[in-house]
Enzyme design. Structure first.
Site: not given
Ligand code: NI
Length: 574
Positions: A41, A91, A182
């Site tokens: 992400d 996202h 991430h």
């Protein structure tokens, strides 16, 4: 009582775990591999290229939930993610809590990001991961994409330590898990790359989220939340690179591509990228050489596609020979030092085993010539073919075994019909109003006429059909489509053709009586009133008949071959 209740609760809570754990293991062994979806992400960012290098080295595919704002900042990285076969997903634009936004702001976050991701990467159809996993039913109803959550939280943003990231991944992973990470933390990149080989040893296959669900036969629905996709006994198999097979044939290299059913194959023949430049494969095709064929198979280009298969063919294809027939003498040219020309005169397709051409050949009428060029170190050229007809016409697209051959050959010789140039006749092309009128005019002997008085705006005196239209109009054989238009380039319908032929025959003195004629076509009701008498006339004379189902097909167009056949019959009658 209280104690009893708590005991029951404990059993109830334990039951699903006790039952599901062994069941999962059994099905994983029985059907398909253990699958896991790594997801990243908040990127792309400065470390994403390093992650992509590592994933490529270990041949691992993952899913990237990108922020629109970050894809704008790192467009080349975003593009690389897609080109290397990972799934590009959304996202949102700048990571808001969607539940705090108005309806239009929520949609704007999703739509803007989709546009940016499409423009920067070329991908389409983006799954969405809401920031903080925060949605409510209102937000869910506004997002036209599956909402992808996670089932393994590595807490990589918190630990910021690669060894701990590795340990967390290995501790919590299971078959069907979606792992949250991430790619904006350097420690995450090291942590995940270190975990991959151990997971491989444990039997995991790394898939995108889209692939995870497709493999297990599930189609994620828009607006619904997904956490993981546990083994369910199904595995439809990974998208595998297409198989490329080639066969040499006389007109080049025939290429056949095969892949799993349900997948679409994209290919190029010039070595370019089939992902961005590929044509959809619809069946075997022929290509010249040298060439480089590249192909991929995809269930979905964004995250569910195969590796690229490649085949280089370095052998060149020989150039097709030039073929001329003049006064019955066949001349072939175009061979080189290393290739020769081969030919047949019996209608079969020439190969390099046929007669070798050395000097002009005298042909007898009614001969079909086939010629190719070939030699050692070359693929055989495209075939060149022509008919030297019974009436000594040269035709490139009409052959004696065709039902219309004799009609066309006769009309060409009589000067009633002509080809379309370069010895082509185009027998299967639709005949136009201008062409039909010209045929009749030629047959009538091209009488004098004054084309300058024509009332039609769409017929110029310089058009090849101007005299013909003028003559036919003066004779009452044709009328316009309107007072000022003749529509010479329109294809002619069978009932229109019947009317024109009937009018021509009447003008020429034909007195066939159609008063007693009744039509027995199955589709008589489709014949226009104005055409009925003409259809009776041409039917009575045997010029037209029905198809195998007994239909006249009054509103179908006619081909040049059909017109030639009808006009030939008409000439035979007179
Ligand atoms: Ni986030």
């Amino acid at each position: 009582m209280k104690r009893m209740l708590s005991l029951l609760l404990t059993i109830a809570m334990l039951l699903p775990i006790c039952i599901s754990t062994p069941a999962t293991q059994i099905t994983a062994q029985a059907a398909g591999k253990k699958l896991i979806a790594l997801t990243f992400d908040d990127g792309p960012g400065p470390y994403t290229n390093r992650l992509l290098d590592g994933l490529k080295k270990q041949n691992v595919k993952a899913t990237f939930f990108m922020l629109g704002s970050r894809a704008e900042a790192y467009p080349e990285v975003a593009k690389r993610v897609y080109q290397e076969g990972h799934q590009v997903a959304s996202h949102t634009y700048d990571h808001p809590d969607l539940t705090s936004l108005s309806n239009s702001s929520v949609q704007n976050q999703v739509w803007t990001t989709s546009d940016i991701l499409h423009k920067t990467t070329g991908a389409s159809d983006f799954y969405v991961r809401p920031p903080y996993g925060s949605v409510n039913s209102r937000v869910q109803s506004l997002i036209a994409a599956p909402l992808i959550y996670w089932s393994v939280d590595t807490r990589d943003w918190e630990v910021l330590n690669s060894a701990k990231v590795t340990a967390n991944i290995l501790a919590d992973s299971y078959d069907g898990a979606i792992v949250l990470m991430h790619d904006i933390h350097s420690t995450t990149i090291d942590g995940v790359l270190n975990a991959i080989s151990t997971l491989k040893d444990r039997g995991y296959e790394f898939v995108t989220v889209r692939e995870l669900y497709r493999r297990r036969g599930i189609t994620p629905k828009n607006g619904e939340i997904y956490y993981s996709c546990k083994a369910n006994g199904k595995d439809t198999g990974a998208a595998t690179a297409p198989k490329i097979t080639t066969t040499e044939q006389s007109d080049g290299l025939k290429v056949t591509l095969t892949a799993q059913s349900g997948s679409t194959i994209y290919y190029t023949t010039d070595g370019s990228d089939p992902l961005t430049k590929g044509k959809k494969y619809t069946g075997a095709f022929t290509t010249g050489t040298p060439c480089t064929i590249r192909a991929l198979a995809a269930f979905h280009l964004n995250g569910d596609r195969s590796d690229i298969a490649e085949l280089k063919i370095t052998t060149p294809t020989a150039k097709a020979p030039n073929l001329t027939i003049e006064d019955g003498v066949l001349t072939l040219s175009g061979g080189s030092d290393s290739t020769a020309i081969y030919y047949t005169t019996d209608g079969t397709t020439a190969t390099t085993n046929a007669l070798r051409y050395t000097a002009p050949v005298q042909l007898t009428p009614g001969t079909v010539v086939s010629a190719v060029c070939g030699g050692k170190g070359y693929l055989t050229s495209r075939e060149v073919r022509a008919t030297y007809s019974d009436n000594e016409n040269v035709l490139r697209d009409v052959y004696p075994n065709q039902w219309y051959y004799q009609s066309i050959d006769k009309l060409l010789t009589a000067g009633v019909m002509s080809g379309i140039g370069n010895q082509y006749f185009e027998p299967r092309a639709e005949i136009t109003r201008g062409q039909l009128v010209t045929i009749l005019y030629n047959y009538a002997g091209r009488p004098e006429t004054d084309e300058s008085t024509l009332p039609f705006d769409d017929v110029a005196v310089t058009d090849y059909y101007a005299k013909a239209v003028s003559w036919a109009y003066a004779q009452g054989i044709v009328s316009g489509h309107s007072d000022t238009t003749f529509a010479p380039k329109d294809p002619i319908l069978r009932q229109e053709m019947s009317q024109i032929l009937s009018a021509y025959l009447r003008a020429a003195g034909d007195d066939t009586d159609t008063a007693e004629t009744t039509l027995s076509y199955t589709d008589c009701d489709r014949i226009s009133d104005w055409a009925e008498d003409a259809v009776k006339h041409v039917t009575a004379l045997g010029l037209f008949s029905g198809d195998e189902k007994g239909n006249f097909n009054p509103r179908d167009t006619a081909t040049r071959a059909e017109a030639a056949s009808v006009v030939c019959k008409m000439i035979e009658l007179s």
